[in-house]
Scaffold this motif. Structure first.
Motif, PDB file in Angstrom:
ATOM      1  N   LEU B 226       0.830  -1.202   0.000  1.00  0.00           N
ATOM      2  CA  LEU B 226       0.000   0.000   0.000  1.00  0.00           C
ATOM      3  C   LEU B 226       0.867   1.255   0.000  1.00  0.00           C
ATOM      4  O   LEU B 226       0.572   2.237  -0.689  1.00  0.00           O
ATOM      5  CB  LEU B 226      -0.923   0.007   1.228  1.00  0.00           C
ATOM      6  CG  LEU B 226      -2.022  -1.067   1.236  1.00  0.00           C
ATOM      7  CD1 LEU B 226      -2.658  -1.178   2.618  1.00  0.00           C
ATOM      8  CD2 LEU B 226      -3.086  -0.762   0.185  1.00  0.00           C
ATOM      9  N   ALA B 229       2.162   1.730  -3.429  1.00  0.00           N
ATOM     10  CA  ALA B 229       1.104   2.220  -4.316  1.00  0.00           C
ATOM     11  C   ALA B 229       0.904   3.714  -4.097  1.00  0.00           C
ATOM     12  O   ALA B 229       0.706   4.483  -5.042  1.00  0.00           O
ATOM     13  CB  ALA B 229      -0.195   1.455  -4.066  1.00  0.00           C
ATOM     14  N   GLU B 230       0.995   4.119  -2.845  1.00  0.00           N
ATOM     15  CA  GLU B 230       0.842   5.530  -2.523  1.00  0.00           C
ATOM     16  C   GLU B 230       2.021   6.318  -3.104  1.00  0.00           C
ATOM     17  O   GLU B 230       1.860   7.403  -3.655  1.00  0.00           O
ATOM     18  CB  GLU B 230       0.787   5.682  -0.997  1.00  0.00           C
ATOM     19  CG  GLU B 230       0.213   6.999  -0.534  1.00  0.00           C
ATOM     20  CD  GLU B 230      -0.062   7.002   0.969  1.00  0.00           C
ATOM     21  OE1 GLU B 230      -0.100   5.913   1.569  1.00  0.00           O
ATOM     22  OE2 GLU B 230      -0.220   8.095   1.520  1.00  0.00           O
ATOM     23  N   GLY B 233       1.596   6.029  -7.072  1.00  0.00           N
ATOM     24  CA  GLY B 233       0.312   6.394  -7.668  1.00  0.00           C
ATOM     25  C   GLY B 233      -0.255   5.304  -8.552  1.00  0.00           C
ATOM     26  O   GLY B 233      -1.195   5.521  -9.314  1.00  0.00           O
ATOM     27  N   ARG B 235      -2.173   1.743  -9.689  1.00  0.00           N
ATOM     28  CA  ARG B 235      -3.396   1.032  -9.284  1.00  0.00           C
ATOM     29  C   ARG B 235      -2.989  -0.335  -8.760  1.00  0.00           C
ATOM     30  O   ARG B 235      -2.433  -1.143  -9.493  1.00  0.00           O
ATOM     31  CB  ARG B 235      -4.331   0.846 -10.477  1.00  0.00           C
ATOM     32  CG  ARG B 235      -5.168   2.076 -10.827  1.00  0.00           C
ATOM     33  CD  ARG B 235      -5.801   1.889 -12.199  1.00  0.00           C
ATOM     34  NE  ARG B 235      -6.676   0.720 -12.253  1.00  0.00           N
ATOM     35  CZ  ARG B 235      -6.909   0.017 -13.350  1.00  0.00           C
ATOM     36  NH1 ARG B 235      -6.310   0.333 -14.484  1.00  0.00           N
ATOM     37  NH2 ARG B 235      -7.740  -1.019 -13.319  1.00  0.00           N
ATOM     38  N   ALA B 253      -5.834   2.606   4.301  1.00  0.00           N
ATOM     39  CA  ALA B 253      -5.319   3.072   3.009  1.00  0.00           C
ATOM     40  C   ALA B 253      -6.444   3.614   2.140  1.00  0.00           C
ATOM     41  O   ALA B 253      -6.300   4.646   1.485  1.00  0.00           O
ATOM     42  CB  ALA B 253      -4.592   1.931   2.304  1.00  0.00           C
ATOM     43  N   LYS B 254      -7.592   2.925   2.158  1.00  0.00           N
ATOM     44  CA  LYS B 254      -8.719   3.396   1.347  1.00  0.00           C
ATOM     45  C   LYS B 254      -9.192   4.757   1.840  1.00  0.00           C
ATOM     46  O   LYS B 254      -9.535   5.631   1.044  1.00  0.00           O
ATOM     47  CB  LYS B 254      -9.864   2.386   1.393  1.00  0.00           C
ATOM     48  CG  LYS B 254      -9.655   1.200   0.461  1.00  0.00           C
ATOM     49  CD  LYS B 254     -10.942   0.423   0.252  1.00  0.00           C
ATOM     50  CE  LYS B 254     -10.811  -0.510  -0.940  1.00  0.00           C
ATOM     51  NZ  LYS B 254     -12.055  -1.222  -1.232  1.00  0.00           N
ATOM     52  N   ARG B 256      -7.429   6.978   3.100  1.00  0.00           N
ATOM     53  CA  ARG B 256      -6.459   8.001   2.679  1.00  0.00           C
ATOM     54  C   ARG B 256      -6.488   8.235   1.179  1.00  0.00           C
ATOM     55  O   ARG B 256      -5.784   9.119   0.684  1.00  0.00           O
ATOM     56  CB  ARG B 256      -5.046   7.580   3.087  1.00  0.00           C
ATOM     57  CG  ARG B 256      -4.598   8.103   4.413  1.00  0.00           C
ATOM     58  CD  ARG B 256      -3.077   8.261   4.481  1.00  0.00           C
ATOM     59  NE  ARG B 256      -2.362   7.186   3.811  1.00  0.00           N
ATOM     60  CZ  ARG B 256      -2.169   5.975   4.334  1.00  0.00           C
ATOM     61  NH1 ARG B 256      -2.647   5.708   5.525  1.00  0.00           N
ATOM     62  NH2 ARG B 256      -1.505   5.057   3.676  1.00  0.00           N
ATOM     63  N   VAL B 258      -5.758   5.935  -1.323  1.00  0.00           N
ATOM     64  CA  VAL B 258      -4.855   5.124  -2.145  1.00  0.00           C
ATOM     65  C   VAL B 258      -5.695   4.377  -3.181  1.00  0.00           C
ATOM     66  O   VAL B 258      -6.786   3.895  -2.882  1.00  0.00           O
ATOM     67  CB  VAL B 258      -4.068   4.135  -1.249  1.00  0.00           C
ATOM     68  CG1 VAL B 258      -3.154   3.258  -2.091  1.00  0.00           C
ATOM     69  CG2 VAL B 258      -3.266   4.888  -0.203  1.00  0.00           C
ATOM     70  N   LYS B 259      -5.176   4.307  -4.421  1.00  0.00           N
ATOM     71  CA  LYS B 259      -5.929   3.636  -5.491  1.00  0.00           C
ATOM     72  C   LYS B 259      -5.786   2.127  -5.350  1.00  0.00           C
ATOM     73  O   LYS B 259      -4.889   1.513  -5.934  1.00  0.00           O
ATOM     74  CB  LYS B 259      -5.407   4.089  -6.855  1.00  0.00           C
ATOM     75  CG  LYS B 259      -5.922   5.453  -7.254  1.00  0.00           C
ATOM     76  CD  LYS B 259      -5.510   5.804  -8.656  1.00  0.00           C
ATOM     77  CE  LYS B 259      -4.176   6.514  -8.668  1.00  0.00           C
ATOM     78  NZ  LYS B 259      -3.701   6.875 -10.002  1.00  0.00           N
ATOM     79  N   VAL B 260      -6.628   1.552  -4.554  1.00  0.00           N
ATOM     80  CA  VAL B 260      -6.479   0.134  -4.275  1.00  0.00           C
ATOM     81  C   VAL B 260      -7.819  -0.585  -4.393  1.00  0.00           C
ATOM     82  O   VAL B 260      -8.857  -0.064  -3.991  1.00  0.00           O
ATOM     83  CB  VAL B 260      -5.840  -0.090  -2.883  1.00  0.00           C
ATOM     84  CG1 VAL B 260      -6.636   0.604  -1.789  1.00  0.00           C
ATOM     85  CG2 VAL B 260      -5.668  -1.562  -2.575  1.00  0.00           C
TER      86      VAL B 260
END
Lengths: 325, 433
Positions: B226, B229-230, B233, B235, B253-254, B256, B258-260
Motif C-alpha cells: 500500500l 502504491a501511494e 500512484g 493502481r 489506506a482506502k 487516505r 490510495v488507489k487500491v
C-alpha cells in the motif's frame, strides 16, 4: 502394578484387542486402554529379562518397518519387538530406494500393501504421512514418527518408564524442555500424559515454542529453572543442530547456558526428580553428561529398554484386534 | 450465416448492481447484446420471431467475472486447458475470466499473450482474458515487457503466488505499469515469515505439527504494498486478502485515498483452518486457511464493500499432486463451478444483500478491468446467468466439468443452481432438467 515376573500366560491374559485398527496418535487410546497397554508392557519387560525371550503371539504375522527417515534406535526397537513376538520382520529403508525415483508415498504404500503385511510401522518426515498411508492400506499402521506431529509409542514408553519409577503417572509433574516446536515426542507426550492425569509443563525459548501451546493442556514456561521447579520428571528434548541456522537460537553454548540441564539447575526440581531424554542426546547442548549418566536421577537407559516392551505391547494388542476381524 | 433469433427472458428476478435494481423484470437479447430491459414487469408487447424463456422467477444477473483463474495451458494441459476451464466457467455462470501468467512458459512476453488470446477466440463457452507477469519468469528481479503485453491485450500484471520480495523492484513495476495504466496485482505477504509454511500459525497448526506462518505476515506485506502504491500512484489490486489485521490496513489506506482494489477468494469466505481436519490436502490453499475470526471479518468486509471483488482462485491440480503428505501437496482448489452457490451462502445466511454479493463478482471486476459487461443495460454485452437461488445442490467433485477435481467444496451442501449461462448472446450452458 509393581514389576513382578509374570509368565507367558500372564501376558496372554493381559493382551487385549487394540481399540482401533491403527495407532497413529497418543489420542487414539483412552485412559483405560492406556493403562492396559502399560500393564501389558510391564509383563513384556519381565519376559524380556529372561533368557528365553521368544514368544509366539505374532506367529505367522508379517511386520514391515517402513522408514522414510533414518532412525537406528526406533527401527531396531520395533524390529526386536516384532521378532520377540514371533513375527516375520522386514525392514524397508525407503529413503534411498523408490522414493528417490519419484514414486509417491501412496504408490509405495499400495505396492507394499499388495505383499500382505499385517503390521506396518511408518516413519516419515511429513506430519500426517502415517494417517495418509493408513487410508490406503489394509493392514494396521503404527506411527513411528510423522514429521513434527506425533510419535505415540515414544510417549507410551516414556509413560512406562515413569510408572515404573514412581509407581503411577497420575499426579506427576512433568516438565518437557527444549525444542518443543519441532518435537513430535513432545506432542505425543503432552497428549498421553494428559490422558493419564499428569500435570504437564512445556519449557523452552519462545522461538522453539509453537503458537498456541498453552492451549494443549500444558503450562508454558520460558525460564528453565522456573519451569522445572518442583517437577518430578524433567524430560529434555533433542536440539537439532541445524536450528542454529534458522535464527532460532544463537549458539549451542548460549543454549546450554540457559536451556541446558546441569546439576545446578536440576536442584530446582523436586527431591526425587527423574531425568529423561528420547535420544540421541547432544551432550553439552541440552543436557550435561554428569546428569545424563547418573543412575540415581537418569531414566535414559531405562527408556531404551522400555521402548522394546512398549512396542511389543502395541504390536500384540493390534494383532489381537486383527485376530478378531 | 443466419442471425440467431433474439431471446426474451420473461418472469425473472433481475439483479443489476449498476442500477441497484433487484426485482421482477424481463430482458431481451439480440445478437451479442442486451437490447431491452423491463423492470417491474414482463414485456407484454413481444412480437416477431423470438425465443421466449420463462425464468420462473429465477435470478437473471450479469454473468460472473472472475479475476483469478489458473489453467494448465500452456505447459500442463493435463490439469486444465483454456477450453475445459471455459466449460467449467459456463457451468458455474462465469462468463469472463482472467487467466494467470504462471504457466510454462510464463506469460511474460507478448507472444504468449497472443498465443492465449488466439486460443481464447475459438472458445465460445466464456470470454478469456489474460494477465501478464509483472517480472520476467515471475522471479521478482527484472520488469517484464509490460507495455508490449498491454498492446497484445493483457489486462493487468501479476506475479501470481510469488510475492515480489525486493521492494525496489515492486516500486519500479508499479511506477512503470502506471505509465501504461496497467494495474498491478500483488499477493500481500512477508515471504520471510511464511517461508516453508503450509498452514496458518496457531493452536491448530501447532497440534498437527504443520510448518506454519503467522497471519500477521499478510498485514506486513500489505502495508508495504500500500505504501508503494501511494508512493507511485499505481493502481494496486490486492490479490486475496484473508486476515482481519490486513483488512484494517486496507481500510486505513482506502480512507487516505490510495488507489487500491481488494479481492477475497471464495475459499477464505467459506472455510477456516479447522477444515484442514485430519490433514485434508484438498483444503490446502495458498494463502492458507485462516481462523474463524478472520473469516468472519472477511465476510463483514465483503458486506461493507471494503473488499471489492470475490475471485474463485481456481487452481486445478490433479489427484497425484494432492494425495501427498500435507506439506508436500500442491495448494489450491478448483472453484469456477462453485463460486456462485458458495457466494450465495452469505445471502441465504442474511450476511449481505444479494445485489452487493453479485456486485463483487460482476460490476466490480468489470469496472476494474474497464469492461462494459457486468451490468444489465441496453447496449451491454449479453453475458448472463440464470440461477435458481433456492435450489439445493450437493457438490460432488467427481461430477465437476473441470479437468481437475480438487475442490475443497466436495460434499458441501449449498443452495443455488445455475440454470443457463449466456455469453455474447449464445446459450453456452443449460442445466440438465
Amino acid at each position: 502394578m509393581t514389576a513382578f515376573a509374570p509368565g507367558i500366560d500372564d501376558v496372554r491374559a493381559r493382551t487385549f484387542p487394540f481399540p482401533r485398527r491403527h495407532f497413529l496418535s497418543a489420542m487414539d487410546v483412552n485412559v483405560v486402554e492406556a493403562q492396559q497397554l502399560l500393564d501389558l508392557a510391564d509383563g513384556f519387560v519381565a519376559l524380556n529379562r529372561q533368557t528365553t525371550k521368544k514368544l509366539d503371539l505374532l506367529k505367522g504375522r508379517t511386520l514391515m518397518n517402513l522408514f522414510f527417515e533414518n532412525s537406528t534406535r526406533t527401527q531396531a526397537s520395533f524390529e526386536l519387538a516384532g521378532k520377540r513376538l514371533g513375527a516375520d520382520v522386514m525392514n524397508m529403508s525407503v529413503k534411498t530406494s523408490s522414493v528417490a525415483k519419484g514414486e509417491t508415498l501412496i504408490d509405495t504404500a499400495v505396492t507394499l500393501n499388495a505383499m500382505q503385511p499385517d503390521l506396518l510401522v511408518v516413519r516419515h518426515a511429513s506430519s500426517g504421512a502415517a494417517a495418509l498411508l493408513s487410508q490406503k492400506v489394509g493392514c494396521s499402521v503404527i506411527n513411528a514418527g510423522d514429521g513434527q506431529h506425533e510419535h505415540p509409542t515414544q510417549a507410551l514408553l516414556d509413560a512406562l518408564s515413569m510408572r515404573r519409577a514412581f509407581g503411577h503417572v497420575a499426579g506427576l509433574t512433568v516438565a518437557i524442555c527444549g525444542d518443543v516446536m519441532h518435537s513430535r515426542v513432545a506432542r505425543s507426550n503432552v497428549n498421553l500424559l494428559n490422558i493419564l492425569g499428569a500435570e504437564v509443563r512445556l519449557v523452552g525459548p519462545p522461538t522453539l515454542m509453537p503458537a498456541g501451546a498453552e492451549h494443549w493442556g500444558a503450562t508454558v514456561y520460558h525460564d528453565l529453572e522456573k519451569g522445572i521447579a518442583g517437577a518430578d520428571v524433567v524430560m529434555m528434548l533433542r536440539l537439532q543442530l541445524e536450528r542454529m541456522q534458522g535464527a532460532l537460537v544463537p549458539s549451542t553454548r548460549e543454549y546450554f547456558r540457559f536451556w541446558g540441564l546441569d546439576r545446578e539447575k536440576l536442584k530446582a526440581a523436586s527431591g526425587g526428580v527423574k531425568v529423561m531424554h528420547p535420544g540421541p542426546m547432544n551432550r553439552g547442548v541440552e543436557i550435561d553428561s554428569d546428569v545424563a549418566d547418573d543412575p540415581a536421577v537418569s531414566l535414559i537407559q531405562d527408556q531404551v529398554e522400555m521402548g522394546v516392551a512398549a512396542r511389543m505391547a502395541v504390536l500384540a494388542s493390534l494383532a489381537a484386534r486383527l485376530d478378531n476381524h | 450465416m443466419a442471425r440467431a433469433r433474439p431471446i426474451a427472458f420473461q418472469n425473472a428476478r433481475l439483479v443489476d448492481p449498476e442500477s441497484g435494481y433487484d426485482g421482477p423484470g424481463a430482458l431481451v437479447v439480440s445478437g451479442e447484446t442486451i437490447v431491452d430491459v423491463s423492470k417491474g414487469k414482463d414485456f407484454s408487447n413481444l412480437s416477431g420471431d423470438l425465443q421466449v424463456i420463462d425464468c420462473a422467477g429465477g435470478m437473471l444477473a450479469p454473468g460472473l467475472i472472475d479475476l483469478r483463474v489458473k489453467t494448465g495451458e500452456p505447459g500442463a494441459e493435463t490439469r486444465e486447458t483454456l477450453r475445459s476451464a471455459a466449460q467449467a466457467a459456463a457451468a458455474g455462470g462465469v462468463t469472463s475470466f482472467v487467466v494467470q501468467p504462471d504457466t510454462d512458459p510464463a506469460v511474460d512476453d507478448p507472444s504468449v499473450v497472443d498465443f492465449i488470446l488466439r486460443r481464447a477466440r475459438d472458445i465460445e463457452a466464456a470470454r478469456i482474458l489474460c494477465a501478464g507477469a509483472a517480472t520476467r519468469r515471475l522471479k521478482g528481479e527484472q520488469i517484464a515487457e509490460i507495455g508490449l503485453m498491454r498492446e497484445a491485450g493483457c489486462v493487468y500484471v501479476t506475479d501470481v503466488d510469488h510475492a515480489i520480495v525486493d521492494s525496489r523492484v515492486l516500486r519500479r513495476v508499479m511506477a512503470y505499469a502506471k505509465t501504461f495504466d496497467m494495474a498491478v496485482a500483488h499477493r500481500p505477504v512477508d515471504p520471510w515469515l511464511t517461508r516453508g509454511a503450509a498452514a496458518t500459525e496457531g493452536e491448530f497448526a501447532g497440534r498437527l505439527g504443520l510448518p506454519s506462518g503467522p497471519a500477521m505476515a499478510e498485514r506486513i506485506g500489505l502495508e508495504r504494498d500500500l505504501a508503494l502504491a501511494e508512493l507511485t500512484g499505481a493502481r494496486l489490486l490486492v490479490d486475496q486478502i484473508t486476515s482481519a489485521g490486513a483488512l484494517e490496513a486496507l481500510a486505513r489506506a482506502k480512507a487516505r485515498g490510495v488507489k487500491v482494489t481488494a479481492t477475497a477468494s471464495i475459499n477464505h469466505l467459506s472455510f477456516n483452518e479447522l477444515d484442514i481436519g485430519d490433514y485434508r490436502t484438498f483444503a490446502k490453499l495458498d494463502p492458507p486457511l485462516r481462523s474463524e475470526d478472520d473469516r468472519q471479518a472477511l465476510i463483514d468486509a465483503l458486506a461493507s464493500g471494503l473488499v471489492d471483488i470475490v475471485v474463485s482462485a481456481h487452481a486445478p491440480a490433479p489427484a497425484e499432486d494432492k494425495r501427498l503428505p500435507y506439506d508436500e501437496a500442491t495448494p489450491g482448489g478448483v472453484g469456477l463451478e462453485t463460486l456462485l452457490p458458495a457466494l450465495l451462502v452469505h445471502y441465504h445466511d442474511g450476511r449481505a444483500p444479494l445485489i452487493d454479493l453479485l456486485r463483487a463478482v460482476t460490476l466490480a471486476p468489470a469496472t476494474f478491468l474497464g469492461l462494459s459487461s457486468g451490468r444489465l443495460t441496453p447496449g451491454a454485452p449479453a453475458d448472463l446467468v440464470l440461477c435458481d437461488l433456492g435450489a439445493p445442490v450437493i457438490i460432488d467433485a467427481d461430477k465437476l466439468v473441470s479437468k481437475s477435481k480438487n475442490s475443497p467444496f466436495d460434499g458441501r451442501r449449498l443452495q443455488g443452481q445455475v440454470l443457463r449461462t449466456v455469453v455474447a448472446g449464445k446459450m453456452v450452458y443449460r442445466a440438465a432438467e
